[in-house]
Design a protein around this motif. Sequence first.
Motif, PDB file in Angstrom:
ATOM      1  N   GLN A 451     -25.085  17.653  -3.961  1.00 34.74           N
ATOM      2  CA  GLN A 451     -24.826  16.395  -4.664  1.00 34.74           C
ATOM      3  C   GLN A 451     -25.274  15.218  -3.802  1.00 34.74           C
ATOM      4  OE1 GLN A 451     -20.644  16.491  -5.143  1.00 34.74           O
ATOM      5  NE2 GLN A 451     -20.254  16.918  -3.024  1.00 34.74           N
ATOM      6  N   THR A 452     -25.152  14.020  -4.360  1.00 37.44           N
ATOM      7  CA  THR A 452     -25.631  12.760  -3.746  1.00 37.44           C
ATOM      8  C   THR A 452     -27.069  12.926  -3.255  1.00 37.44           C
ATOM      9  OG1 THR A 452     -24.694  13.158  -1.548  1.00 37.44           O
ATOM     10  CG2 THR A 452     -23.283  12.044  -3.171  1.00 37.44           C
ATOM     11  N   ILE A 453     -27.243  12.763  -1.949  1.00 40.55           N
ATOM     12  CA  ILE A 453     -28.611  12.883  -1.414  1.00 40.55           C
ATOM     13  C   ILE A 453     -28.530  13.600  -0.076  1.00 40.55           C
ATOM     14  CG2 ILE A 453     -28.470  10.534  -0.451  1.00 40.55           C
ATOM     15  CD1 ILE A 453     -31.509  10.333  -1.002  1.00 40.55           C
ATOM     16  N   THR A 454     -29.482  14.475   0.185  1.00 39.47           N
ATOM     17  CA  THR A 454     -29.397  15.264   1.422  1.00 39.47           C
ATOM     18  C   THR A 454     -30.784  15.606   1.967  1.00 39.47           C
ATOM     19  OG1 THR A 454     -28.505  17.285   2.400  1.00 39.47           O
ATOM     20  CG2 THR A 454     -29.313  17.481   0.174  1.00 39.47           C
ATOM     21  N   PRO A 455     -30.919  15.567   3.298  1.00 43.26           N
ATOM     22  CA  PRO A 455     -32.144  16.141   3.874  1.00 43.26           C
ATOM     23  C   PRO A 455     -32.087  17.665   3.795  1.00 43.26           C
ATOM     24  CG  PRO A 455     -30.777  15.124   5.605  1.00 43.26           C
ATOM     25  CD  PRO A 455     -30.012  15.023   4.320  1.00 43.26           C
ATOM     26  N   VAL A 456     -33.252  18.274   3.615  1.00 46.81           N
ATOM     27  CA  VAL A 456     -33.344  19.738   3.589  1.00 46.81           C
ATOM     28  C   VAL A 456     -34.324  20.150   4.681  1.00 46.81           C
ATOM     29  CG1 VAL A 456     -34.049  21.737   2.230  1.00 46.81           C
ATOM     30  CG2 VAL A 456     -32.865  19.838   1.126  1.00 46.81           C
ATOM     31  N   PHE A 457     -33.889  21.092   5.535  1.00 45.74           N
ATOM     32  CA  PHE A 457     -34.717  21.496   6.680  1.00 45.74           C
ATOM     33  C   PHE A 457     -35.436  22.801   6.358  1.00 45.74           C
ATOM     34  CE2 PHE A 457     -30.701  19.570   8.099  1.00 45.74           C
ATOM     35  CZ  PHE A 457     -31.206  18.331   8.438  1.00 45.74           C
ATOM     36  N   GLY A 475     -25.978   9.516  11.616  1.00 45.80           N
ATOM     37  CA  GLY A 475     -25.493  10.716  12.313  1.00 45.80           C
ATOM     38  C   GLY A 475     -25.348  11.906  11.382  1.00 45.80           C
ATOM     39  N   VAL A 476     -26.179  11.943  10.325  1.00 46.52           N
ATOM     40  CA  VAL A 476     -26.074  13.048   9.356  1.00 46.52           C
ATOM     41  C   VAL A 476     -26.577  14.364   9.963  1.00 46.52           C
ATOM     42  CG1 VAL A 476     -26.951  13.875   7.121  1.00 46.52           C
ATOM     43  CG2 VAL A 476     -26.366  11.458   7.415  1.00 46.52           C
ATOM     44  N   ILE A 477     -27.559  14.249  10.877  1.00 48.15           N
ATOM     45  CA  ILE A 477     -28.225  15.459  11.395  1.00 48.15           C
ATOM     46  C   ILE A 477     -27.818  15.695  12.846  1.00 48.15           C
ATOM     47  CG2 ILE A 477     -30.477  16.537  11.791  1.00 48.15           C
ATOM     48  CD1 ILE A 477     -31.650  14.538   9.756  1.00 48.15           C
ATOM     49  N   SER A 478     -27.582  16.950  13.175  1.00 48.25           N
ATOM     50  CA  SER A 478     -27.346  17.288  14.591  1.00 48.25           C
ATOM     51  C   SER A 478     -28.095  18.574  14.913  1.00 48.25           C
ATOM     52  CB  SER A 478     -25.861  17.465  14.870  1.00 48.25           C
ATOM     53  OG  SER A 478     -25.428  18.682  14.300  1.00 48.25           O
ATOM     54  N   ILE A 479     -28.339  18.765  16.205  1.00 52.34           N
ATOM     55  CA  ILE A 479     -28.936  20.024  16.675  1.00 52.34           C
ATOM     56  C   ILE A 479     -27.825  20.743  17.431  1.00 52.34           C
ATOM     57  CG2 ILE A 479     -30.744  21.068  18.098  1.00 52.34           C
ATOM     58  CD1 ILE A 479     -32.005  19.446  15.908  1.00 52.34           C
ATOM     59  N   ASN A 492     -22.557  15.408   8.229  1.00 51.73           N
ATOM     60  CA  ASN A 492     -21.679  14.717   7.281  1.00 51.73           C
ATOM     61  C   ASN A 492     -22.470  14.396   6.017  1.00 51.73           C
ATOM     62  OD1 ASN A 492     -23.068  12.146   7.396  1.00 51.73           O
ATOM     63  ND2 ASN A 492     -22.249  11.946   9.465  1.00 51.73           N
ATOM     64  N   ASN A 493     -21.806  13.814   5.040  1.00 48.40           N
ATOM     65  CA  ASN A 493     -22.436  13.555   3.743  1.00 48.40           C
ATOM     66  C   ASN A 493     -22.821  12.093   3.573  1.00 48.40           C
ATOM     67  OD1 ASN A 493     -23.197  15.387   1.948  1.00 48.40           O
ATOM     68  ND2 ASN A 493     -21.229  15.567   0.872  1.00 48.40           N
ATOM     69  N   GLN A 494     -23.171  11.446   4.662  1.00 52.07           N
ATOM     70  CA  GLN A 494     -23.400   9.994   4.623  1.00 52.07           C
ATOM     71  C   GLN A 494     -24.867   9.616   4.437  1.00 52.07           C
ATOM     72  OE1 GLN A 494     -20.563   8.028   5.030  1.00 52.07           O
ATOM     73  NE2 GLN A 494     -19.597  10.036   5.003  1.00 52.07           N
ATOM     74  N   CYS A 495     -25.730  10.547   4.082  1.00 53.77           N
ATOM     75  CA  CYS A 495     -27.165  10.236   3.969  1.00 53.77           C
ATOM     76  C   CYS A 495     -27.391   9.085   2.986  1.00 53.77           C
ATOM     77  CB  CYS A 495     -27.925  11.477   3.507  1.00 53.77           C
ATOM     78  SG  CYS A 495     -29.697  11.177   3.285  1.00 53.77           S
TER      79      CYS A 495
END
Length: 697
Positions: A451-457, A475-479, A492-495
């Motif tokens: 839902q909402t918007i998300t990066p896909v790797f 801070g949506v993405i972490s390694i 998190n879902n803050q994209c």
Amino acid sequence: MPDERITRHPILSIPQRKRIGFYWNNTRLEAHEGEVISSALFANGIHVFGHHAKDRSAQGIFCANGQCAQCMVIANGIPVKSCMTKVEENMVVKGIEGLPVLPEAKENFRFTPVEEVDTDVLIIGGGPAGLSAALELGECGIDTLIVDDKDRLGGKLVLQTHKFFGSIEDCYAGTRGIDIAKLLEENIQGYPCITVWLNSTAMYVFSDQKVGIVTNNRQYRIVNPKVVLTAAGARERSLIFPGNTLPGVYGAGAFQTLANRDLVKPAKKLFMVGGGNVGLIAAYHALQAGIDVVGVVEALPKCSGYQVHADKIKRLGIPIYTSHTIVSANGDEHVESITVSEIDGDFKAIPGTEKTYACDTVLIAVGLSPVNEFFEEAKQAGIKVFAAGDAREIAEASSAMFSGKIAGLEIARELGAEERVIPEDWYRKEEILKGPPGPVGKPDYDSLPNQTITPVFHCAQEIPCNPCASVCPKGVISIPGDSLLGKPRIENNQCVGCNKCVFICPGLAISLVDYRQDPNNPVVSLAYEIYNYEVKKGDTVLLTDYEGTPLQEAEVIAVVSNKASQKTQIVKVRVPKGIAKKVAGFRVQREEVTLPMAKPAVEKIPDEAIVCRCERVTAGEIRRWIRRGIRDLNQIKAITRAGMGACGSKTCHDLIVQLFKDEGVPLEEVTPHTIRPLFIEEPLGVFCNIGYGDRDE
Ligand code: FES
């Protein structure tokens, strides 16, 4: 005459350059001011530069980097390497048919004194390692001289139109190689203690601890350094197969030089041999230059390069044939096709599996050998010597920058700047950056939001790369785990859909799925950089998954680019939610480009393959002597002349060693060849700065 130049490129700007005239075998042609002769000839559609004295075979380029001497021509009466010599107004250039004739001895010549220059540090090579080292030395105020044989700094960086891996803070991850070169060069200019000599070739480190340098092929100078750093990079390895020296067969690095540095379009349809990073990246660069890529063969069961590089070109429509090898390059005066075959577990071709593909160019990307002779020479001369980058160990350019930084500080400490401590984590980061990639898995789509918007790797493999995590403002993405190695995940879902991660990803392996308008038919944003295959709003594209498998067709609803995107476009499509996360790219290359010819061409025998391209010595000739018991490379050279030619065995040495291995001879039994000065070819007159009359010639 055809004008084979690149006039449109997604990344490189096309400068307006002054046109000058020159003569090729009595025909007047046009060149661009400042370009080398070989590129000017290629731009005029000329790939054959002469014919060999031994067997009349056509000669062209192989390395385009001054290493192999295959590109010799006569320019204004003097034999020169055409890939290293700039064309001049009204220059008379002639092909070499058979043995070149020595120029007539001139009268009225004079010798000029040879200038001697003292420096604390001499850096041979102004690429990523040399420049990084120089910056550390500059910071310590140490007198440093960089010599480089090209007309600008940056080494191989100036050929790299793609964005680099690694981390932003350590090695400019997410920035294109060409832009990193500019940044490093600008930084160098900030240090008055650093001097740069361009167009300057290091000839030899002599036993009296003096280093001979030739500038612009004519001015000879001696440098007296306290310390030498060799950062001269690497040379491309060759491969033995029938047709391996036909014009049209050359190194992937040579191709990048022609296309990305000199903006020449050297091919219409090419085939790549080698699925390491160099081969995969060069295939991508070919598409960017508007050149069809028929396929890539890789002998291993899986590409040794990064999986994201392989997946990226597969999505665009380039097939990769693993567990395959080249059987032959076919043609008389130039490549007309390539024959490849499957190989078995012992890397032997499986008869009956041959396929022949039409192409005009075969690029060889089967590895690199360090240019390490200056290191050995300096060691023998008793000069304190260091090596960095590919000249020390073949690795990615990001690792070369770390290796240069470390070498720079080691040298600074050697010269008394003991307060400069080398950070422990530099060694660790260098190891990570040069280490092999992790095992190949599959992208994890299930854990991502619906839902909402998300990066896909679409990363299927751990590689040292984290700029997506660094640039995300929310801070949506972490390694996970180590901050450099590991596959990215959602925190998190803050994209907010800023696209920064999509733009910066060096593998073009992040898409953005936006469910906000229509959750059942979300919009997918895809990174795109191949403008020669222009995509516009309203076009229909064939979408693929991360490794190039077709999914479905879709209409492009928008194409966006802006200043922050660093010339990467965003192509938007709307798709059903069931496939939205799987969509990773779309085909651009037509399938018919990649189809084999009706009948394979396999009539040649491997013994005919050329090992020593300078002296035209075949594998069969050398094999015969190995089988008769010769175990000394010097004897092989004396009997067959292999290694005695103009390149000084820089190209064939590794191939001859490979023949010993193939014949089952343990390398401990083989006497290595004796290294003889000089490794670089120059007319003898340069050593005394010979000139004639009132002016230098
Ligand atoms: S092609 Fe010019 S030296 Fe190799």
